[in-house]
Scaffold this motif. Structure first.
Motif, PDB file in Angstrom:
ATOM      1  N   ARG A  35      62.279  42.109  38.790  1.00 42.27           N
ATOM      2  CA  ARG A  35      62.212  40.843  38.048  1.00 42.27           C
ATOM      3  C   ARG A  35      61.656  41.073  36.650  1.00 42.27           C
ATOM      4  NH1 ARG A  35      58.401  37.416  41.469  1.00 42.27           N
ATOM      5  NH2 ARG A  35      58.378  36.128  39.575  1.00 42.27           N
ATOM      6  N   GLN A  57      51.065  41.287  46.191  1.00 42.14           N
ATOM      7  CA  GLN A  57      52.188  40.368  46.334  1.00 42.14           C
ATOM      8  C   GLN A  57      53.266  40.688  45.299  1.00 42.14           C
ATOM      9  OE1 GLN A  57      50.842  36.161  46.570  1.00 42.14           O
ATOM     10  NE2 GLN A  57      48.772  36.992  46.302  1.00 42.14           N
ATOM     11  N   GLU A  58      54.465  40.209  45.549  1.00 42.59           N
ATOM     12  CA  GLU A  58      55.557  40.449  44.603  1.00 42.59           C
ATOM     13  C   GLU A  58      55.193  39.991  43.197  1.00 42.59           C
ATOM     14  OE1 GLU A  58      59.981  38.686  43.805  1.00 42.59           O
ATOM     15  OE2 GLU A  58      59.592  39.376  45.855  1.00 42.59           O
ATOM     16  N   ASP A  59      54.551  38.831  43.102  1.00 44.27           N
ATOM     17  CA  ASP A  59      54.183  38.326  41.780  1.00 44.27           C
ATOM     18  C   ASP A  59      53.202  39.242  41.063  1.00 44.27           C
ATOM     19  OD1 ASP A  59      55.829  36.155  41.901  1.00 44.27           O
ATOM     20  OD2 ASP A  59      54.249  34.705  42.390  1.00 44.27           O
ATOM     21  N   ASN A  78      61.061  44.426  44.133  1.00 45.06           N
ATOM     22  CA  ASN A  78      61.591  43.162  43.617  1.00 45.06           C
ATOM     23  C   ASN A  78      60.717  42.618  42.494  1.00 45.06           C
ATOM     24  OD1 ASN A  78      63.847  43.073  45.244  1.00 45.06           O
ATOM     25  ND2 ASN A  78      62.865  41.863  46.844  1.00 45.06           N
ATOM     26  N   GLY A  79      59.404  42.838  42.601  1.00 41.31           N
ATOM     27  CA  GLY A  79      58.518  42.412  41.520  1.00 41.31           C
ATOM     28  C   GLY A  79      58.805  43.159  40.237  1.00 41.31           C
ATOM     29  N   TYR A  95      55.298  41.928  39.478  1.00 44.00           N
ATOM     30  CA  TYR A  95      56.022  41.279  38.377  1.00 44.00           C
ATOM     31  C   TYR A  95      55.113  41.094  37.170  1.00 44.00           C
ATOM     32  CZ  TYR A  95      57.697  37.243  35.724  1.00 44.00           C
ATOM     33  OH  TYR A  95      58.058  36.378  34.717  1.00 44.00           O
ATOM     34  N   THR A 122      58.650  44.116  48.385  1.00 47.46           N
ATOM     35  CA  THR A 122      57.611  43.382  47.655  1.00 47.46           C
ATOM     36  C   THR A 122      57.342  44.042  46.310  1.00 47.46           C
ATOM     37  OG1 THR A 122      56.582  42.647  49.703  1.00 47.46           O
ATOM     38  CG2 THR A 122      55.198  42.651  47.731  1.00 47.46           C
ATOM     39  N   VAL A 123      57.196  45.349  46.315  1.00 50.94           N
ATOM     40  CA  VAL A 123      56.913  46.093  45.089  1.00 50.94           C
ATOM     41  C   VAL A 123      58.124  46.090  44.168  1.00 50.94           C
ATOM     42  CG1 VAL A 123      56.215  48.337  44.154  1.00 50.94           C
ATOM     43  CG2 VAL A 123      55.311  47.566  46.370  1.00 50.94           C
TER      44      VAL A 123
END
Length: 364
Positions: A134, A86-88, A130-131, A91, A127-128
């Motif tokens: 951030r 997941q993106e998180d 943007n994480g 991150y 997904t990758v």
């Protein structure tokens, strides 16, 4: 650390890291937590078993040295990426590294990332990226660690797949209209019979977009010196790459050292990674010799610390400081070289060099 402890001088020294694979900073604790969160099965019944798996002395090159039954470093490395979904997750991985970097007085970093490892699992590029983006932005704000990232082509995967991955990642590049996460491309994974020139088309595309280029030429790999020769003299229409990651086997051939010097191509070295396979009295005289050469710049980095005995950049620097017999002034100069080798903007470079000057006046 071979009985060494990180000295107060090395701990306090302002640092720049230019060769660290973000997936290679995935700690057992974060891997365990993300596996549970994402329902990813691990071949370990308990956290203690997972921890013990990191103590395996990985047979790094099955193709060269044979199969001793243990998982190779790369097999373990890519197994770790399976918990990132997941993106998180991306991150949190990025933030964990940047927080650790702050604690080691790393001021600026250029982490590698392996987008190509995720797309075949159906994970979107956004997904990758943007994480990681951030983490790049928040890490600078919270921890004071500036970073520009480097997308790697996985060299034991098809070249066309790598090109498709670059095209998917392009909106996040530091190009006009791009988001600015990454400013360079490089190579990663198994180099066996996968020379740099195989990726000429991919590198040409990135170069035309205005991105920087760097190429892994791992130490004592099959055809290592030949790979360095290609990276210096053949790639990008003969212009050569801007940096070489590892590249210690340039010492094997005088023309390679001459090429590095004449073209101003620096090396990003990872001393602990080599120390796992080379004796102290073999490796560190090589580094000392490289240090004494005119015209060849290099810097010290961690590579994949959580899969390499948990030795990070500060530990790698301590080893060079101790085993190469370098002075405090020498170590400050290595840090200056790292700043100059980096692709940070000129304003940040000037700030980092000023900080090193103040540090040298106070501590050397």
């Amino acid at each position: 650390m071979n009985g060494l402890e990180i000295s107060p001088f090395i701990a306090a020294l302002p640092k720049v890291e230019l060769h660290v694979h973000i997936e290679g900073t995935l700690t057992p604790a974060l891997r365990w937590r993300l596996a549970r969160r994402n329902n990813v099965p691990l071949p370990y019944a308990t956290y203690d078993e997972l921890l013990e798996s990191y103590n395996v002395l990985y047979n790094h090159r099955k193709e060269v040295h044979g199969d001793n039954g243990a998982p190779t470093f790369l097999e373990t490395y890519f197994a770790g990426t399976q918990v990132l979904c997941q993106e998180d997750d991306f991150y949190e991985l990025g933030m964990a590294y940047l927080e650790k970097a702050r604690d080691m007085n790393v001021r600026y970093a250029e982490p590698f990332f392996d987008l190509q490892a995720y797309l075949p699992r159906g994970i979107a590029a956004a997904t990758v990226l943007n994480g990681y983006m951030r983490a790049q932005r928040e890490g600078a704000e919270r921890f004071g660690v500036q970073s520009n990232w480097i997308m790697c082509f996985i060299r034991d995967r098809p070249v066309e797949e790598g090109i498709a991955t670059y095209e998917a990642a392009r909106p996040w590049a530091r190009i006009p209209g791009g988001h600015g996460l990454f400013h360079a491309v490089g190579l990663a994974s198994n180099e066996y019979d996968r020379p740099p020139m195989l990726f000429e088309k991919a590198f040409q595309m990135a170069k035309q977009d205005g991105l920087h280029t760097t190429m892994h030429c791992d130490v004592d790999q099959k055809d290592a010196a030949d790979h360095i020769h290609e990276a210096i003299f053949d790639v990008l229409g003969g212009h050569g790459t801007e940096r070489i990651d590892h590249g210690l086997n340039a010492l094997d051939r005088p023309e390679l050292l001459q090429g590095l010097a004449s073209k101003g191509i620096p090396l990003t070295l990872c001393p602990h990674a080599y120390h796992r396979r080379q004796a102290t009295d073999v490796l560190f005289p090589k580094l000392r010799r490289l240090w004494e050469l005119e015209g060849v710049k290099w810097c010290i980095n961690s590579d994949d610390p959580t899969y390499m005995h948990n030795v990070w950049i500060d530990g790698a620097m301590e080893k060079v400081y101790h085993y190469c017999g370098l002075s405090k002034a020498d170590m400050v100069q290595l840090s200056r070289d790292a700043v100059e080798i980096s692709w940070a903007d000129e304003k940040l470079k000037a700030e980092l060099l000023q900080e090193l000057e103040r540090f040298e006046e106070k501590d050397c």
